[in-house]
Structures are given as structure tokens and as C-alpha cells.
Motif scaffolding. Structure first.
Motif, PDB file in Angstrom:
ATOM      1  N   ILE A 137      43.860  36.784  35.374  1.00 62.87           N
ATOM      2  CA  ILE A 137      44.968  37.109  34.469  1.00 62.87           C
ATOM      3  C   ILE A 137      46.212  37.467  35.271  1.00 62.87           C
ATOM      4  N   ALA A 138      46.019  38.186  36.375  1.00 66.03           N
ATOM      5  CA  ALA A 138      47.149  38.579  37.227  1.00 66.03           C
ATOM      6  C   ALA A 138      47.922  37.363  37.730  1.00 66.03           C
ATOM      7  N   ASN A 139      47.235  36.265  37.913  1.00 71.38           N
ATOM      8  CA  ASN A 139      47.899  35.037  38.372  1.00 71.38           C
ATOM      9  C   ASN A 139      48.815  34.437  37.315  1.00 71.38           C
ATOM     10  N   CYS A 140      48.780  34.965  36.096  1.00 71.16           N
ATOM     11  CA  CYS A 140      49.610  34.463  34.999  1.00 71.16           C
ATOM     12  C   CYS A 140      50.923  35.236  34.846  1.00 71.16           C
ATOM     13  N   THR A 141      51.195  36.190  35.716  1.00 71.25           N
ATOM     14  CA  THR A 141      52.378  37.036  35.537  1.00 71.25           C
ATOM     15  C   THR A 141      53.036  37.363  36.868  1.00 71.25           C
ATOM     16  N   HIS A 142      54.323  37.654  36.786  1.00 73.65           N
ATOM     17  CA  HIS A 142      55.056  38.115  37.975  1.00 73.65           C
ATOM     18  C   HIS A 142      54.621  39.524  38.372  1.00 73.65           C
ATOM     19  N   TYR A 143      53.959  40.225  37.466  1.00 76.80           N
ATOM     20  CA  TYR A 143      53.538  41.605  37.706  1.00 76.80           C
ATOM     21  C   TYR A 143      52.056  41.666  38.064  1.00 76.80           C
ATOM     22  N   SER A 144      51.642  40.752  38.907  1.00 79.87           N
ATOM     23  CA  SER A 144      50.230  40.634  39.265  1.00 79.87           C
ATOM     24  C   SER A 144      49.694  41.893  39.945  1.00 79.87           C
TER      25      SER A 144
END
Length: 169
Positions: free
Chosen positions: A60-67
């Protein structure tokens, strides 16, 4: 000061967490508070998914700039709008917003920290694929939750700057 008003003023977005686990009982209390949010016709148009598993959080972290924040969190609470329950989209999205506010306030009241990752909504399809989300559910929010490793501060715009002047009153 009233405890609810005090919590509203004290709550802050927390992005750094300790390695201490979040007890399941606290997660259940947060979800219990969330489900008591108001909704039009009491349709309760929300669904929740709790993510604790490190590999899933990493995906999921790979889906956001805020990983980094997602990876630091001990628990993610994913909030969905259940489109099968929608009767008025605007009201139902507002209800999910009230549900999210309850999540935030309950998290704070339990001594935990949280941040509402809104940027991840730009990557809904990525998250929905990872979590194998049914088509009827629409991603509304992901809360990153843990024991706070920081005590952030925040300023607010003065109330008088937020009031709209209306000469017809």
C-alpha cells in the motif's frame, strides 16, 4: 473545558510512530466509535478494513508519496463508501467524513496518533487492486495509526477570517 471540545482542539496529525504495537482492543474501540457516526436515514454507508500485516502495508505504501508514514504505522484503517447503501451521494460522503472524524477523535482519546492519508485517493485503483476491494466499495480514506513518536503543533486561521460577511442579515 469540555472533554470533547478539548479533544477537538488537541488532536493533531501524527506521522511518526514508535515501534510499540497497537492493542487489538484499541482498534476495536476506534472502529466502534466510527460506526456510531451520523448518517442520513441511518444507512451507515461505510465499511472498514484493518491492515496490520507488514508486507501488505508495504504494498500500500508504494501507492502514495507518503510511503514512510504508511510503513511506520502499526495499523492502517481503510475506510470505504459502500455504494450499495448510497441513497444520496453527497450526504453519504459527508457521513463517511463524520465517521472519519470519529476515528480521529477516538484514536486521540486512546492516546494513539493518526494521520488521514488523503493523497492516496489519487491512487485508488492501486490500493483497490492490492486489497482486492469489491467493486461496490469506494476508497475514501486510509488512517495510519500508531503510538505517537512526536507531539506536533498546528496553527489555525482566526475565526473572524473564516466568517462570511453578509449585509442582508
Amino acid at each position: 473545558m469540555n472533554k470533547i471540545l478539548e479533544s477537538i482542539r488537541e488532536r493533531r496529525s501524527v506521522r511518526h510512530f514508535t515501534n510499540e504495537p497497537v492493542p487489538e482492543e484499541k482498534v476495536e474501540k476506534i472502529l466502534e466509535a466510527a460506526r456510531w457516526a451520523p448518517s442520513g436515514k441511518n444507512n451507515q454507508p461505510w465499511k472498514f478494513l484493518v491492515v496490520r500485516e507488514e508486507n501488505k502495508k508495504s504494498e500500500i505504501a508504494n501507492c502514495t508519496h507518503y510511503s514512510k508514514t504508511v510503513n511506520r504505522a502499526k495499523v492502517l484503517i481503510v475506510v470505504y463508501l459502500d455504494n450499495e447503501k448510497v441513497y444520496d451521494r453527497t450526504k453519504d460522503i459527508q457521513s463517511v467524513g463524520a465517521c472519519c472524524q470519529n476515528i480521529w477523535l477516538a484514536t486521540h482519546a486512546l492516546g494513539l496518533g493518526a494521520v488521514w492519508n488523503g493523497e492516496i485517493l489519487n491512487h485508488k485503483k492501486c490500493v483497490e487492486k492490492i486489497l482486492e476491494t469489491p467493486e461496490s466499495l469506494e476508497l475514501m480514506a486510509i488512517f495510519c495509526i500508531g503510538n505517537p513518536a512526536e507531539n506536533p503543533t498546528s496553527e489555525r486561521i482566526p475565526l473572524e477570517d473564516l466568517l462570511i460577511e453578509n449585509s442582508n442579515r
